[in-house]
Design an enzyme around this catalytic site. Structure first.
Site, mmCIF file in Angstrom:
data_model
loop_
_atom_site.group_PDB
_atom_site.id
_atom_site.type_symbol
_atom_site.label_atom_id
_atom_site.label_comp_id
_atom_site.label_asym_id
_atom_site.label_seq_id
_atom_site.Cartn_x
_atom_site.Cartn_y
_atom_site.Cartn_z
ATOM 1 N N GLU A 246 0.877 -1.172 0.000
ATOM 2 C CA GLU A 246 0.000 0.000 0.000
ATOM 3 C C GLU A 246 0.911 1.218 0.000
ATOM 4 O OE1 GLU A 246 -2.600 2.486 3.119
ATOM 5 O OE2 GLU A 246 -2.966 0.328 3.191
ATOM 6 N N CYS A 283 -3.859 7.343 5.312
ATOM 7 C CA CYS A 283 -3.704 7.024 3.896
ATOM 8 C C CYS A 283 -4.980 7.297 3.119
ATOM 9 C CB CYS A 283 -3.281 5.572 3.724
ATOM 10 S SG CYS A 283 -4.362 4.394 4.565
#
Length: 503
Positions: A246, A283
């Site tokens: 990620e 995020c």
């Protein structure tokens, strides 16, 4: 032997507080991976595996006060936020224990031999999924529990039956040591080797980990630059391995004219709360918001400015991120045509949130491309559009994202088309609300097209386990030699037998 010290640093002052460990050299990483590899067969017992995950949750809760205090010192995320994060982490471990007990993730399929099958006789075939092997997990800076040592990558890998070597994040080494000790205690308590989880520190240790021949897969949460470098190493190995990274996400938001007209103040205040949450260190922070030009958009920005201006200052996770945020904001603010309704800045060692506003038409210019890149910290970019063509032009320049959000009113004619346009851009598409909350639920998808992630998997939710298993089919194997889950008697796991789903 590497003697480079690993220090714990107070995130609010930048002062070193204690030496935690030494960075692992190549020999130490080799020993860690080999220890995990030797311990892995013990995870083959699913009952023991589920008991371990529950015991790990219990141990983390038992050490919760010390874990939260240490994490707060190292990250400045606040005890309230960290208390919730630890609860999420223990919930996740117990949820994976339930998944292990249920056994559906094994995806058992049995097709009995059929000599009359068309177009040709069929042999006896029995298919299920097996663990890949030792998994390397790279801890994240901004989630010292939920995406670090005891987090989703670790929990899902252990649930799959994979031993884990965690590369600690340098922002919270003491927290990592405490969490690793709790998990290792839990393993021993249920009769597993402690080395089903091993912890290492150091940047080079991460490189050595990805390149180790006994590593079978890796999970990473962090920056695009760091994640891409490790991804490339994983692919360049003599035997490439899956790398579930990620990396970064802008998380675009589109606000329709009707939504702005109906809910300008609500949307503006909600955006302020979302992009400043946790000092913008999520995020899933909304980093680009397409807002209509005109009076309704002006009202939205007024509410946004008020919320951003009122948000408290706070420390970022470390000095490097602080410097990167301030430099990134200044670079964006200096571009032609960019206004700064609320200016980010320094507040002692802490920082203040700010946001930028620009005409959407500017975002198709290469000189303004940086506005379409993630800036980690409490900042967002509001792009004012005049028509649907400008929205499309901006969306057409975006890469992959974890999330994409649409604020529209029920019954809007263009809502369906806008949702369809946002779907290729993200792994999770929201209608209303804000993307900064990620539910730990079976249907969650926390991953998206590159550069958001390097694979199609999710790092949150029950299906995260699928990253660490692979299918194997047994043909014509005597039943006594088969795993018990594949025998005709079964062990109570869901399975499809001769085309019929059984539970």
């Amino acid at each position: 032997m590497n003697t480079t010290p690993v220090w714990s640093v107070d995130a609010r002052t930048g002062d070193r507080t204690e030496q935690v460990a030494a960075e692992a050299d190549t020999a130490a990483v080799d020993a860690a991976v080999r220890a995990a590899h030797a311990a892995q067969p013990a995870l083959g017992d699913r009952t023991l595996r589920a008991a371990f995950l529950r015991a790990a949750a219990d141990r983390l809760e038992a050490h919760g006060e010390e874990l939260i205090a240490t994490a707060d010192r190292e990250t400045a995320l606040g005890t309230g936020r960290l208390t919730g994060e630890l609860a999420r982490t223990t919930y996740q471990l117990r949820a994976f224990a339930d998944i292990v007990d249920e056994g559906a993730f094994l995806d058992v399929v049995i097709d009995h031999a059929d000599p009359k099958a068309a177009p040709a006789p069929r042999p006896d075939l029995r298919r299920w999924k097996v663990p890949l092997g030792v998994v390397g997990v790279f801890a994240a800076s901004n989630f010292p529990f939920a995406f670090s040592v005891p987090g989703g990558d670790t929990a899902s890998a252990l649930a799959a039956g994979c031993a884990v070597v965690v590369k600690a994040h340098p922002d919270h080494p003491s927290t990592s040591e405490l969490a690793a000790a709790a998990l290792r205690e839990a393993a021993v308590a249920v009769g597993l080797p402690a080395d089903v989880l091993v912890l290492v520190h150091g940047r080079q240790a991460g490189v050595d980990l990805v390149q180790h021949p006994l590593l079978s897969a890796a999970g990473f949460t962090g920056s695009i630059a760091g994640g891409r470098a490790l991804f490339d190493l994983a692919a360049a190995r003599p035997v490439p391995i899956p790398f579930h990274g990620e990396l970064g996400s802008l998380n675009p938001v589109v606000v329709t004219e009707q939504a702005a007209a109906e809910r300008a103040e609500e949307i503006g205040a909600g955006l302020a709360g979302s992009f400043t949450l946790g000092m913008g260190q999520f995020c899933t922070k909304p980093g680009l918001v397409l807002v209509p030009a005109g009076a309704a958009g002006d009202r939205l920005e007024k509410a946004l400015a008020a919320g951003a201006d009122d948000s408290p200052s706070g420390a970022l996770l470390d000095a490097r991120m602080r410097a990167g945020f301030l430099a990134g904001f200044a670079e964006r603010a200096s571009l032609p045509g960019v206004s700064v309704p609320v200016r980010a800045g320094e507040d002692g060692y802490a920082v203040r949130a700010g946001y930028l506003s620009v005409a959407a038409a500017r975002l198709v210019e290469d000189a303004h491309e940086v506005l379409l890149e993630e800036c980690f910290g409490p900042v967002t970019v509001v792009a004012r559009y005049r028509d649907a063509a400008e929205v499309e032009a901006v969306l057409g320049r975006l890469g992959g994202n974890l999330t994409a959000t649409l604020h529209a009113e029920p019954g809007e004619a263009d809502a369906e088309d806008l949702l369809a346009r946002l779907t290729p851009l993200a792994g999770r598409v929201l209608f209303g609300g804000w993307p900064t909350g990620v539910a730990v639920a079976p249907a969650m998808q926390h991953g998206g097209p590159y550069p958001a992630t390097t694979s199609t998997g999710t790092s949150v939710g029950g299906t995260a386990i699928e990253r660490w298993v692979r299918p194997v089919a047994y043909q014509g194997v005597p039943e006594a030699l088969l795993p018990v889950e594949l025998r005709d008697g079964g062990v109570g796991v869901p399975r499809r037998v001769d085309g019929v789903l059984q539970r």
